[in-house]
Design a protein around this motif. Structure first.
Motif, mmCIF file in Angstrom:
data_model
loop_
_atom_site.group_PDB
_atom_site.id
_atom_site.type_symbol
_atom_site.label_atom_id
_atom_site.label_comp_id
_atom_site.label_asym_id
_atom_site.label_seq_id
_atom_site.Cartn_x
_atom_site.Cartn_y
_atom_site.Cartn_z
ATOM 1 N N PHE A 20 -141.556 11.087 -7.559
ATOM 2 C CA PHE A 20 -141.817 11.333 -9.258
ATOM 3 C C PHE A 20 -142.581 11.860 -8.968
ATOM 4 O O PHE A 20 -143.810 11.304 -8.714
ATOM 5 N N VAL A 21 -142.361 13.325 -10.056
ATOM 6 C CA VAL A 21 -143.850 13.992 -9.774
ATOM 7 C C VAL A 21 -144.047 14.387 -11.562
ATOM 8 O O VAL A 21 -143.180 15.062 -11.627
ATOM 9 N N PRO A 22 -145.336 14.275 -11.899
ATOM 10 C CA PRO A 22 -145.906 14.225 -13.083
ATOM 11 C C PRO A 22 -145.088 15.120 -14.127
ATOM 12 O O PRO A 22 -144.502 15.223 -15.622
ATOM 13 N N THR A 23 -146.066 16.148 -13.191
ATOM 14 C CA THR A 23 -145.744 17.475 -13.985
ATOM 15 C C THR A 23 -144.731 18.403 -14.005
ATOM 16 O O THR A 23 -144.190 19.202 -14.439
ATOM 17 N N CYS A 99 -131.851 17.838 -17.666
ATOM 18 C CA CYS A 99 -132.681 16.934 -17.759
ATOM 19 C C CYS A 99 -133.358 16.327 -16.519
ATOM 20 O O CYS A 99 -132.993 16.125 -15.509
ATOM 21 N N GLY A 100 -135.372 15.860 -16.565
ATOM 22 C CA GLY A 100 -135.545 15.160 -16.237
ATOM 23 C C GLY A 100 -136.627 14.352 -16.787
ATOM 24 O O GLY A 100 -135.982 14.343 -18.079
ATOM 25 N N THR A 101 -137.027 13.522 -16.145
ATOM 26 C CA THR A 101 -138.799 13.028 -16.526
ATOM 27 C C THR A 101 -139.495 12.975 -17.211
ATOM 28 O O THR A 101 -139.506 12.850 -19.099
ATOM 29 N N ASN A 102 -140.158 14.400 -17.284
ATOM 30 C CA ASN A 102 -140.781 14.886 -18.118
ATOM 31 C C ASN A 102 -140.160 16.777 -18.479
ATOM 32 O O ASN A 102 -141.546 16.904 -19.559
ATOM 33 N N GLU A 103 -139.830 16.853 -17.871
ATOM 34 C CA GLU A 103 -138.912 18.503 -18.513
ATOM 35 C C GLU A 103 -137.415 18.126 -18.527
ATOM 36 O O GLU A 103 -136.499 17.914 -17.908
ATOM 37 N N SER A 104 -136.523 19.316 -19.580
ATOM 38 C CA SER A 104 -135.591 19.280 -19.500
ATOM 39 C C SER A 104 -135.437 20.242 -20.037
ATOM 40 O O SER A 104 -136.176 21.856 -20.588
ATOM 41 N N GLU A 105 -134.302 21.157 -19.890
ATOM 42 C CA GLU A 105 -133.594 21.980 -20.554
ATOM 43 C C GLU A 105 -132.052 22.446 -20.764
ATOM 44 O O GLU A 105 -131.379 21.787 -20.654
ATOM 45 N N LEU A 106 -131.874 23.548 -21.681
ATOM 46 C CA LEU A 106 -130.726 23.931 -22.849
ATOM 47 C C LEU A 106 -130.358 25.178 -22.734
ATOM 48 O O LEU A 106 -131.527 25.932 -22.951
ATOM 49 N N GLU A 124 -144.902 15.079 -22.430
ATOM 50 C CA GLU A 124 -146.567 15.140 -21.986
ATOM 51 C C GLU A 124 -147.186 13.672 -22.811
ATOM 52 O O GLU A 124 -147.672 13.270 -24.430
ATOM 53 N N GLY A 125 -148.192 13.336 -22.357
ATOM 54 C CA GLY A 125 -149.331 12.771 -23.032
ATOM 55 C C GLY A 125 -150.394 13.000 -23.374
ATOM 56 O O GLY A 125 -151.468 14.351 -22.656
ATOM 57 N N HIS A 126 -151.101 12.633 -24.397
ATOM 58 C CA HIS A 126 -152.621 12.534 -25.163
ATOM 59 C C HIS A 126 -153.212 11.241 -25.019
ATOM 60 O O HIS A 126 -152.763 10.338 -25.153
ATOM 61 N N ASN A 127 -154.722 11.414 -24.506
ATOM 62 C CA ASN A 127 -155.943 10.661 -25.171
ATOM 63 C C ASN A 127 -155.921 10.592 -26.533
ATOM 64 O O ASN A 127 -156.108 11.745 -27.403
ATOM 65 N N THR A 128 -155.636 9.749 -27.152
ATOM 66 C CA THR A 128 -156.141 9.556 -29.176
ATOM 67 C C THR A 128 -157.236 8.648 -29.262
ATOM 68 O O THR A 128 -157.295 8.131 -28.567
ATOM 69 N N SER A 129 -158.575 8.676 -29.898
ATOM 70 C CA SER A 129 -159.124 7.212 -30.788
ATOM 71 C C SER A 129 -157.710 5.731 -30.536
ATOM 72 O O SER A 129 -158.435 4.953 -30.860
#
Length: 280
Positions: A20-23, A99-106, A124-129
């Motif tokens: 698995f490659v996160p990007t 279909c992918g873990t982090n990316e998909s396409e139609l 994707e993930g984002h850091n929030t409060s």
């Protein structure tokens, strides 16, 4: 696939990325696609699915069309003027997808590949409060079209193939594990390489989920777009205000009735006492 929207199944080969490659997307070994537009009662609305190992991994339901400017000669064949082609997404579109873990396409194409629409999604993930928040969104739209096709383009000057792309797109933003829902029409601008003309991609009656489908062919909990949320509030607000007003009127009448009854009793008591004194 037929124009009547009969189900169409295709199989697309791929290769398995061992780690698995996160990007990057994880491409599955075998994928199927299915056109379910015939199930929609709305002739302008299409339903498409991409399947991974026999289970739906991307489902998209929407109505779409493109407003494409192009050049033609005027009636005297002297000057060049701009016309606009209104190109709807065909119910008989051929489908590709991944279909992918982090990316998909139609990818959808119609009229013998004269038109091709490619939608790309990313998670994707984002850091929030509140900590890390994982979202998915549509991050790219590409539309390829051929102005030599005669159904929508009439005598185009220098007919040929063109490609329009979105620019820094962040659309349909949705929390991971949910589907995006929006009945209202949205416009996404696509640009040709010369940036002299833009194409309007009109999207409406949308429900899309490109990741984390837990029940086969069933959307997860809906995340409504802000426009739909406002419209729902506008529809329910008059009802809520009417109920509050009715409650205020009832309370006011009750208070008035109680006050009137107490006042009448206070006036009656002294009169009765004076009568007793007179009798004594």
């Amino acid at each position: 696939v037929t124009e009547q929207g009969q189900a169409d199944r295709q199989t697309r080969g791929g290769s398995m990325i061992p780690e698995f490659v996160p990007t990057a997307a994880r491409v599955v070994a075998e994928q199927e696609v299915e056109n379910l537009s015939g199930l929609s009662p709305n002739p302008e609305k299409d339903i498409f699915a991409v399947k991974e190992n026999g289970k739906a991994c991307l489902v998209a339901e929407f109505a779409a069309k493109f407003l494409v400017p192009y050049y033609v000669r005027d009636v005297n064949y002297v000057d060049v003027i701009t016309e606009q082609a209104d190109i709807p997404l065909s119910r008989g579109a051929e489908i590709k997808g991944k279909c992918g873990t982090n990316e998909s396409e139609l990818e959808l194409s119609w009229l013998e590949k004269a038109y091709t629409l490619r939608l790309s999604f990313i998670k994707e993930g984002h850091n929030t409060s509140r900590g890390q928040e994982v979202l998915w969104k549509m991050n790219k739209v590409q539309f390829m079209y051929d102005t030599s096709e005669k159904t929508y383009f009439k005598e185009a000057v220098t007919p040929g193939k063109h490609t329009a792309n979105s620019h820094k797109l962040s659309a349909l933003v949705t929390p991971a594990g949910k589907s995006y829902v929006c009945q209202a029409q949205q416009t996404i601008h696509l640009y040709l390489s010369d940036h002299q003309k833009s194409i309007d991609f009109l999207l409406s009656e949308v429900q899309i989920q490109p990741f984390d489908i837990t029940n086969d062919f069933a959307f997860s909990e809906a995340h409504k777009c802000p426009v739909d949320q406002r419209e729902q509030l506008e529809e329910t607000l008059p009802l809520i205000l009417g109920l509050i007003l009715g409650l205020i009127i009832v309370i006011t009448l009750c208070v008035y009735h109680i006050h009137h009854k107490l006042t009448a009793n206070q006036v009656q008591i002294p009169r009765d006492r004076s009568q007793y004194k007179h009798m004594g």
